[in-house]
Design a protein around this motif. Sequence first.
Motif, PDB file in Angstrom:
ATOM      1  N   VAL A 102      19.862  67.801  30.635  1.00  0.00           N
ATOM      2  CA  VAL A 102      19.616  67.136  29.354  1.00  0.00           C
ATOM      3  C   VAL A 102      19.641  68.208  28.265  1.00  0.00           C
ATOM      4  CG1 VAL A 102      18.112  65.622  28.037  1.00  0.00           C
ATOM      5  CG2 VAL A 102      18.179  65.452  30.542  1.00  0.00           C
TER       6      VAL A 102
ATOM      7  N   ASN B 166      15.944  56.625  31.211  1.00  0.00           N
ATOM      8  CA  ASN B 166      16.151  56.408  29.778  1.00  0.00           C
ATOM      9  C   ASN B 166      15.333  57.408  28.964  1.00  0.00           C
ATOM     10  OD1 ASN B 166      17.726  54.107  30.403  1.00  0.00           O
ATOM     11  ND2 ASN B 166      15.920  52.791  30.387  1.00  0.00           N
ATOM     12  N   SER B 167      15.682  57.526  27.706  1.00  0.00           N
ATOM     13  CA  SER B 167      14.960  58.431  26.800  1.00  0.00           C
ATOM     14  C   SER B 167      14.793  59.817  27.421  1.00  0.00           C
ATOM     15  CB  SER B 167      13.588  57.844  26.446  1.00  0.00           C
ATOM     16  OG  SER B 167      13.716  56.573  25.861  1.00  0.00           O
TER      17      SER B 167
ATOM     18  N   VAL C 185      23.766  65.032  29.742  1.00  0.00           N
ATOM     19  CA  VAL C 185      23.465  63.982  28.779  1.00  0.00           C
ATOM     20  C   VAL C 185      22.647  64.578  27.634  1.00  0.00           C
ATOM     21  CG1 VAL C 185      21.374  63.267  30.008  1.00  0.00           C
ATOM     22  CG2 VAL C 185      22.546  61.628  28.536  1.00  0.00           C
ATOM     23  N   GLN C 186      22.799  64.026  26.455  1.00  0.00           N
ATOM     24  CA  GLN C 186      22.037  64.500  25.307  1.00  0.00           C
ATOM     25  C   GLN C 186      20.615  63.957  25.338  1.00  0.00           C
ATOM     26  OE1 GLN C 186      24.209  63.433  21.758  1.00  0.00           O
ATOM     27  NE2 GLN C 186      25.596  65.181  21.957  1.00  0.00           N
TER      28      GLN C 186
ATOM     29  N   GLY D 217      17.510  61.870  24.627  1.00  0.00           N
ATOM     30  CA  GLY D 217      17.464  60.477  24.215  1.00  0.00           C
ATOM     31  C   GLY D 217      18.440  59.586  24.952  1.00  0.00           C
ATOM     32  N   GLY D 218      19.327  60.181  25.706  1.00  0.00           N
ATOM     33  CA  GLY D 218      20.329  59.411  26.423  1.00  0.00           C
ATOM     34  C   GLY D 218      19.810  58.858  27.743  1.00  0.00           C
ATOM     35  N   SER D 219      20.736  58.235  28.477  1.00  0.00           N
ATOM     36  CA  SER D 219      20.387  57.576  29.735  1.00  0.00           C
ATOM     37  C   SER D 219      21.356  57.967  30.839  1.00  0.00           C
ATOM     38  CB  SER D 219      20.429  56.053  29.572  1.00  0.00           C
ATOM     39  OG  SER D 219      19.481  55.614  28.630  1.00  0.00           O
TER      40      SER D 219
ATOM     41  N   SER E   8      21.526  69.253  24.164  1.00  0.00           N
ATOM     42  CA  SER E   8      22.399  68.933  23.038  1.00  0.00           C
ATOM     43  C   SER E   8      23.485  69.986  22.880  1.00  0.00           C
ATOM     44  CB  SER E   8      21.578  68.808  21.760  1.00  0.00           C
ATOM     45  OG  SER E   8      20.810  69.981  21.537  1.00  0.00           O
TER      46      SER E   8
END
Length: 122
Positions: free
Chosen positions: A120, A83-84, A12-13, A15-17, A122
């Motif tokens: 996590v 989250n986040s 997940v990037q 900020g994602g969940s 990008s």
Amino acid sequence: QVQLVESGGGLVQPGGSLRLSCAASGTILRLNGMGWYRQAPGKERELVAHITNGGMTNYADSVKGRFTISRDNAKNTVYLQMNSLKPEDTAVYYCNADVTIGTFPYNALDAWGQGTLVTVSS
């Protein structure tokens, strides 16, 4: 025999969940406290969140306000809503349960799942 099976990990990037699930099965009389732990590469396993069978929760300071632990006692399942997400949340996440075995003499068992990887990036 008691088994904990986690699901929901992945990439997940920032900020994602993600939502992790952990289902317990086997000869279970009662699931007492349940929790999520994580272990990042080169680090020790740490507690992320814990929930009692009455629903009381506690969290690691690093995830407070971002992660939520919950459980469905009817389904013998515990969840972790994340989250986040941050890169530093990258780790293998393990489910843990304090189980009362459903056969005499009804011993206690500290059960662990096999882990699910959360990355996590990008």
